[in-house]
Design an enzyme around this catalytic site. Structure first.
Site, PDB file in Angstrom:
ATOM      1  N   HIS A   1      -5.711  12.526  14.318  1.00  0.00           N
ATOM      2  CA  HIS A   1      -4.621  11.717  14.857  1.00  0.00           C
ATOM      3  C   HIS A   1      -3.372  12.597  14.839  1.00  0.00           C
ATOM      4  CE1 HIS A   1      -7.187   8.399  12.854  1.00  0.00           C
ATOM      5  NE2 HIS A   1      -7.518   8.496  14.136  1.00  0.00           N
TER       6      HIS A   1
ATOM      7  N   GLU B   1      -2.858  14.273  11.290  1.00  0.00           N
ATOM      8  CA  GLU B   1      -3.819  13.974  10.235  1.00  0.00           C
ATOM      9  C   GLU B   1      -5.249  14.255  10.700  1.00  0.00           C
ATOM     10  OE1 GLU B   1      -3.169   9.931   9.103  1.00  0.00           O
ATOM     11  OE2 GLU B   1      -1.060  10.230   8.617  1.00  0.00           O
TER      12      GLU B   1
ATOM     13  N   HIS C   1       0.136   2.983  11.484  1.00  0.00           N
ATOM     14  CA  HIS C   1       1.316   3.848  11.414  1.00  0.00           C
ATOM     15  C   HIS C   1       1.279   4.949  12.466  1.00  0.00           C
ATOM     16  CE1 HIS C   1      -1.657   6.003   9.001  1.00  0.00           C
ATOM     17  NE2 HIS C   1      -0.909   7.082   9.027  1.00  0.00           N
TER      18      HIS C   1
ATOM     19  N   HIS D   1       0.853  -1.181   0.000  1.00  0.00           N
ATOM     20  CA  HIS D   1       0.000   0.000   0.000  1.00  0.00           C
ATOM     21  C   HIS D   1       0.890   1.233   0.000  1.00  0.00           C
ATOM     22  CE1 HIS D   1      -3.802   2.131   1.195  1.00  0.00           C
ATOM     23  NE2 HIS D   1      -2.920   2.997   1.675  1.00  0.00           N
TER      24      HIS D   1
ATOM     25  N   HIS E   1      -2.354   4.929  14.826  1.00  0.00           N
ATOM     26  CA  HIS E   1      -3.700   4.762  14.287  1.00  0.00           C
ATOM     27  C   HIS E   1      -3.644   3.848  13.077  1.00  0.00           C
ATOM     28  CE1 HIS E   1      -1.868   8.299  12.381  1.00  0.00           C
ATOM     29  NE2 HIS E   1      -2.623   8.054  11.325  1.00  0.00           N
TER      30      HIS E   1
END
Length: 456
Positions: free
Chosen positions: A373, A349, A343, A300, A379
């Site tokens: 976050h 974020e 991560h 990803h 998270h």
């Protein structure tokens, strides 16, 4: 000079746009209203007033210098004294980050309801978090809005920075000094520092998100190895053609400066610009035109591949904020966990949802809601998403639903959260429970699972 235009119906007036991002535009609502060969003649055509609006310091390099010349019926300077505005609740809206709270827990808000009392765009603003200083022209603030009535004989401008507006519900009809923008959910707009604007609600109600950046301006990210094409194309940004009204009325002009809102009254509409030219002007963008790039083999990719706009920081190579969109797309990574991974990030974020569901949070994260976050707080996908992502056939391509659209404001400075946001009835106090079901699947080297497969 951009000459392409897009036309759309809005009420009884047809709105015209010019194509391109950061172009040198020129536009006339009256033929011949632009001076020829100079910016500030002794007498302007139609006896208009010349007024320059500068978005950067005069000595910036040419490639970064931003300014526009406006030719208006009466100059902006004609107004009463500015006084602190009583229309704004500073406990709800404002950028005084030193008074707010540092919160390292994961936070999520349910959607704010539409207001019950008469509330326009400005009075419906609520600050969620922010950092830095508008006085020093560095940092940002994140707000949400919820409104049920159009602004009447009033305008707003932000001397602290640019505003990136992301509608989630309801069309915004934004009248600016440069012309009119109509922005439905699925599109975004940028109104730069100092530009006066007023918001009408064709649908009667509206709700959405705002990223405000201090000091520098939003720009398109460099593409690097991606090449010349992909992500957001400059040609797909739209800037309004000139439009004006010559109307004498007691008009309230609200002005945000140093995190506070002031207001004045002038005897005419500020939307009296008959012509303008320059490269400093509001614009809008349809997120459906974003061309995503993605992995076609394994793993990803980082969310930076979905950056629509970025705001550089004062130091080389850094950013104050990125605006990232997660559009419908194919995922084809083989032998890979396809949803976003767990991560911790040096950036903070803030996520919002315009429609549908988000691939990493199938439940609890709703359109009009938000999550935050902060720097280095862990998270990632909730329990159900993780279990699904580790058991499905990763050799089959998947199409993310066409009716989903999520976004992220990724910001550098550690945010302080507004006390009113932390005490909101819509703060989801059970958010952390979405990870409570994550259990150990560990197996030693002799047990099942040592080949990369989970034991359930």
């Amino acid at each position: 000079m951009a000459i392409a235009k897009n036309e759309q119906k809005s009420g009884e007036r047809e709105l015209n746009y010019m194509a391109g991002f950061g172009n040198e535009f020129q536009s006339e609502a009256l033929v011949g209203a632009l001076p020829v060969g100079q910016n500030n003649p002794q007498v302007c055509p139609y006896n208009l007033y010349a007024e320059q609006l500068s978005g950067t310091s005069f000595t910036m390099p040419r490639r970064q210098n931003m300014r526009s010349w406006l030719y208006r019926i009466r100059p902006s300077v004609t107004s009463a004294r500015f006084v602190p505005s009583a229309r704004i609740n500073p406990e709800r809206f404002g950028t005084h980050s030193e008074q707010d709270e540092v919160e390292c827990n994961q936070l999520r808000w349910r959607p704010m309801p539409l207001p019950e009392h008469t509330t326009d765009f400005v009075s419906g603003l609520q600050t969620i978090c922010g950092a830095g200083s508008p006085e020093r022209k560095e940092g940002y603030a994140i707000h949400m809005y919820s409104a049920n009535t159009s602004m009447q004989d009033s305008s707003f401008s932000d001397a602290d920075g640019d505003m990136l507006i992301v509608p989630e519900q309801g069309v915004l009809r934004i009248t600016t000094e440069f012309g009119i923008l109509e922005v439905p959910p699925g599109e975004v707009c940028v109104v730069q520092c100092g530009i006066r604007f007023s918001v009408a609600l064709p649908d009667g109600v509206a709700r959405g998100y705002i990223l405000e950046v201090f000091g520098s301006h939003f720009t398109l990210p460099d593409l690097g190895p991606v090449g010349a094409n992909g992500l957001a194309a400059a040609r797909d940004f739209q800037t309004p053609e000139a439009w004006y009204e010559d109307r004498e009325v007691d008009f309230v002009v609200m002005h945000k400066l140093g995190g506070r809102v002031f207001e004045s009254v002038q005897p005419f509409s500020p939307f009296n610009v008959a012509a303008w030219h320059g490269n400093y002007a509001p614009c809008k963008y349809d997120l459906a035109k974003f061309c995503p790039v993605n992995t076609v083999s394994f793993d990803h990719a980082d969310p930076s591949i979905f950056t629509v706009l970025t705001c550089p920081s004062p130091w080389p190579g850094g950013v104050t904020a990125d605006f990232v969109v997660f559009p419908p797309r194919w995922t084809v990574a083989e032998h890979s966990f396809r949803p976003p991974y767990f991560h911790r990030n040096v950036m903070s974020e803030f996520m919002g949802l315009i429609r549908g569901t988000y691939e990493a949070k199938q439940d609890g994260f709703l359109p009009g809601g938000a999550s935050l976050h902060v720097c280095m707080t862990p998270h990632g996908p909730d329990t159900a998403t993780f279990e699904s992502g580790t058991t499905k056939d990763s050799h089959k391509p998947e199409r993310l639903p066409a009716d989903t659209l999520a976004f992220m404001f990724e910001v550098n400075y550690i945010p302080r959260v507004k006390k009113s946001a932390l005490e909101s009835n819509y703060l989801d106090k059970s958010y952390q429970e979405c990870w409570a079901g994550l259990k150990s699947h560990f197996a030693n080297s002799e047990g099942a699972g040592s080949n990369g497969k989970l034991t359930h």
